[in-house]
Design a protein around this motif. Structure first.
Motif, short mmCIF file in Angstrom:
data_model
loop_
_atom_site.label_atom_id
_atom_site.label_comp_id
_atom_site.label_asym_id
_atom_site.label_seq_id
_atom_site.Cartn_x
_atom_site.Cartn_y
_atom_site.Cartn_z
N ILE A 8 -15.81 24.22 -13.36
CA ILE A 8 -16.21 25.14 -14.43
C ILE A 8 -15.86 24.60 -15.81
CG2 ILE A 8 -15.72 27.41 -15.46
CD1 ILE A 8 -15.49 28.49 -12.58
N VAL A 9 -14.64 24.12 -15.96
CA VAL A 9 -14.21 23.65 -17.28
C VAL A 9 -15.06 22.47 -17.74
CG1 VAL A 9 -12.42 22.05 -16.44
CG2 VAL A 9 -12.18 23.12 -18.69
N ARG A 10 -15.49 21.65 -16.81
CA ARG A 10 -16.35 20.51 -17.16
C ARG A 10 -17.76 20.95 -17.52
NH1 ARG A 10 -12.26 18.77 -14.12
NH2 ARG A 10 -11.59 16.57 -14.24
N LEU A 11 -18.28 21.92 -16.80
CA LEU A 11 -19.62 22.42 -17.11
C LEU A 11 -19.63 23.16 -18.44
CD1 LEU A 11 -20.71 23.75 -13.60
CD2 LEU A 11 -21.56 21.70 -14.75
N GLN A 12 -18.58 23.93 -18.69
CA GLN A 12 -18.50 24.63 -19.97
C GLN A 12 -18.44 23.66 -21.13
OE1 GLN A 12 -15.07 27.14 -19.26
NE2 GLN A 12 -16.35 28.90 -18.68
N ALA A 13 -17.76 22.54 -20.94
CA ALA A 13 -17.68 21.53 -22.00
C ALA A 13 -19.05 20.94 -22.32
CB ALA A 13 -16.72 20.41 -21.59
N LYS A 14 -20.00 21.07 -21.38
CA LYS A 14 -21.37 20.60 -21.60
C LYS A 14 -22.27 21.71 -22.13
CE LYS A 14 -20.81 16.35 -20.13
NZ LYS A 14 -21.02 15.17 -21.01
N GLY A 15 -21.68 22.85 -22.43
CA GLY A 15 -22.44 23.94 -23.03
C GLY A 15 -23.11 24.88 -22.06
N LEU A 16 -22.79 24.78 -20.77
CA LEU A 16 -23.41 25.65 -19.78
C LEU A 16 -22.64 26.96 -19.63
CD1 LEU A 16 -24.31 22.99 -17.09
CD2 LEU A 16 -25.91 24.27 -18.51
N ASN A 17 -23.36 28.01 -19.34
CA ASN A 17 -22.77 29.32 -19.04
C ASN A 17 -22.50 29.37 -17.54
OD1 ASN A 17 -22.15 32.18 -19.24
ND2 ASN A 17 -24.17 32.53 -18.33
N VAL A 18 -21.25 29.52 -17.15
CA VAL A 18 -20.87 29.43 -15.73
C VAL A 18 -20.20 30.72 -15.27
CG1 VAL A 18 -19.73 28.02 -13.98
CG2 VAL A 18 -20.41 26.98 -16.15
N THR A 19 -20.59 31.17 -14.08
CA THR A 19 -19.96 32.33 -13.45
C THR A 19 -19.60 31.97 -12.02
OG1 THR A 19 -21.37 33.80 -14.76
CG2 THR A 19 -20.16 34.78 -12.93
N SER A 20 -18.39 32.31 -11.60
CA SER A 20 -17.96 32.10 -10.22
C SER A 20 -17.94 33.46 -9.51
CB SER A 20 -16.57 31.46 -10.17
OG SER A 20 -16.20 31.20 -8.84
N VAL A 21 -18.72 33.57 -8.46
CA VAL A 21 -18.83 34.81 -7.69
C VAL A 21 -17.57 34.99 -6.83
CG1 VAL A 21 -20.15 36.03 -5.91
CG2 VAL A 21 -21.33 34.59 -7.60
N GLN A 22 -17.08 36.22 -6.78
CA GLN A 22 -16.00 36.54 -5.85
C GLN A 22 -16.63 37.06 -4.56
OE1 GLN A 22 -13.02 35.68 -6.08
NE2 GLN A 22 -12.59 35.39 -8.24
N ASN A 23 -16.81 36.15 -3.62
CA ASN A 23 -17.43 36.47 -2.33
C ASN A 23 -16.51 37.40 -1.54
OD1 ASN A 23 -18.52 36.40 0.25
ND2 ASN A 23 -18.53 34.19 0.43
N PRO A 24 -17.01 38.57 -1.11
CA PRO A 24 -16.13 39.51 -0.40
C PRO A 24 -15.73 39.06 1.00
CG PRO A 24 -18.39 40.30 -0.39
CD PRO A 24 -18.36 39.11 -1.31
N LEU A 25 -16.47 38.10 1.59
CA LEU A 25 -16.15 37.56 2.92
C LEU A 25 -16.11 38.65 4.00
CD1 LEU A 25 -13.33 35.00 1.96
CD2 LEU A 25 -15.77 34.56 2.29
N THR A 26 -17.00 39.63 3.85
CA THR A 26 -17.06 40.74 4.81
C THR A 26 -18.24 40.59 5.76
OG1 THR A 26 -18.16 42.01 3.05
CG2 THR A 26 -15.79 42.39 3.41
N THR A 27 -19.46 40.72 5.24
CA THR A 27 -20.68 40.50 6.01
C THR A 27 -21.61 39.64 5.17
OG1 THR A 27 -21.89 42.40 5.14
CG2 THR A 27 -20.46 42.79 7.07
N LEU A 28 -22.58 39.01 5.81
CA LEU A 28 -23.52 38.19 5.05
C LEU A 28 -24.32 39.03 4.05
CD1 LEU A 28 -24.69 35.43 4.47
CD2 LEU A 28 -26.35 35.81 6.31
N PRO A 29 -24.81 40.22 4.41
CA PRO A 29 -25.51 41.03 3.41
C PRO A 29 -24.62 41.37 2.21
CG PRO A 29 -26.06 41.82 5.60
CD PRO A 29 -24.96 40.81 5.77
N ASP A 30 -23.35 41.67 2.45
CA ASP A 30 -22.44 41.95 1.34
C ASP A 30 -22.28 40.72 0.45
OD1 ASP A 30 -21.98 44.49 2.29
OD2 ASP A 30 -20.00 44.05 3.12
N ALA A 31 -22.12 39.57 1.08
CA ALA A 31 -21.91 38.33 0.32
C ALA A 31 -23.14 37.96 -0.49
CB ALA A 31 -21.54 37.20 1.28
#
Length: 251
Positions: free
Chosen positions: A49-72
């Protein structure tokens, strides 16, 4: 700098979609959405993320619930819906299944798989993986009722191989358990059949067999690199993974 050609173990270099695919041309993207897999949380993408942000990209990291595939998948789709414009969707390990399903969203411009599962639509991934050597990490999964996790020995030796012990132990401390039901899910579509796709094979992987990774990358006609890393190449080799994502983003 990475060789931008697709480099597979067979020596074949190709980024051309296999026959029968209808794949859009890559477009320039300013957004990146990253999804984590089993035994991890969203912070595992921090070095990238820190490297992509340095290139000017907007980055989001999803918090995967790890419950079911539909939830994820829903958790990834909610984040994708907040992006303004073309977005590169990136998945590590199990999250490749999420990327394969959620990647059909219209604002997803490209897919990046990092040592990731990449099933076809309705494919039984477990049956596919059974055709390859069982990776050592599999024996280290332990269950507390319906929740699964890696033992400390397996986490440090097989999941985080190639990382300094101090870093690996921190990652173990924040390991997120997954629900057994998550493993039962199957994709109903395969976004890699229509979206530009990129794959980073981990040559020293002890969590997914490298041969299986190469097969999946070749099957999808992905632009492919091979990284001399364990399963967590996004942490041990963030420069290479960042470069691949930038390629997917048209950078």
């Amino acid at each position: 700098m990475i060789d931008r050609r697709s480099v597979l173990a067979t020596g074949v270099a190709t980024a051309v979609a296999p026959a029968g695919f209808v794949r859009a041309a890559p477009v320039k993207a300013r957004n990146v959405v990253c999804v984590h897999g089993l035994f991890a949380d969203g912070s595992c993408w921090s070095d990238v993320i820190v490297r992509l942000q340095a290139k000017g990209l907007n980055v989001t990291s999803v918090q995967n619930p790890l419950t079911t595939l539909p939830d994820a998948v829903a958790s990834a789709e909610r984040v994708l819906a907040r992006q303004d414009g073309p977005t590169v969707l990136v998945g590590h390990s199990f999250a490749g299944i999420i990327v394969t399903q959620a990647g059909v969203q219209p604002n997803v411009s490209a897919l990046v798989y990092v040592a990731a599962r990449a099933p076809d639509a309705n494919e039984n991934y477990a049956a596919l993986a059974a055709q390859y050597p069982t990776p050592p990490a599999t024996a280290g999964i332990v269950y507390d009722g319906d929740e699964g996790r890696l033992s400390e020995v397996a986490f440090l030796r097989d999941f985080a191989n190639g990382l300094p012990d101090v870093r690996a132990k921190v990652l173990y401390a924040v390991q997120q358990p997954f629900h057994k039901a998550l493993l039962d899910g199957r994709t109903t579509v395969a976004a890699w059949r229509s979206k530009p796709s990129f794959y980073a094979v981990s040559k020293q992987d002890r969590t997914i067999d490298p041969g299986l990774e190469r097969f999946m990358a070749q099957r999808m006609g992905a632009t492919t690199i091979e990284v001399d890393a364990g399963h967590l190449s996004l942490i041990s080799h963030p420069d290479e993974i960042t470069r691949l994502i930038l390629d997917a983003a048209g950078g």
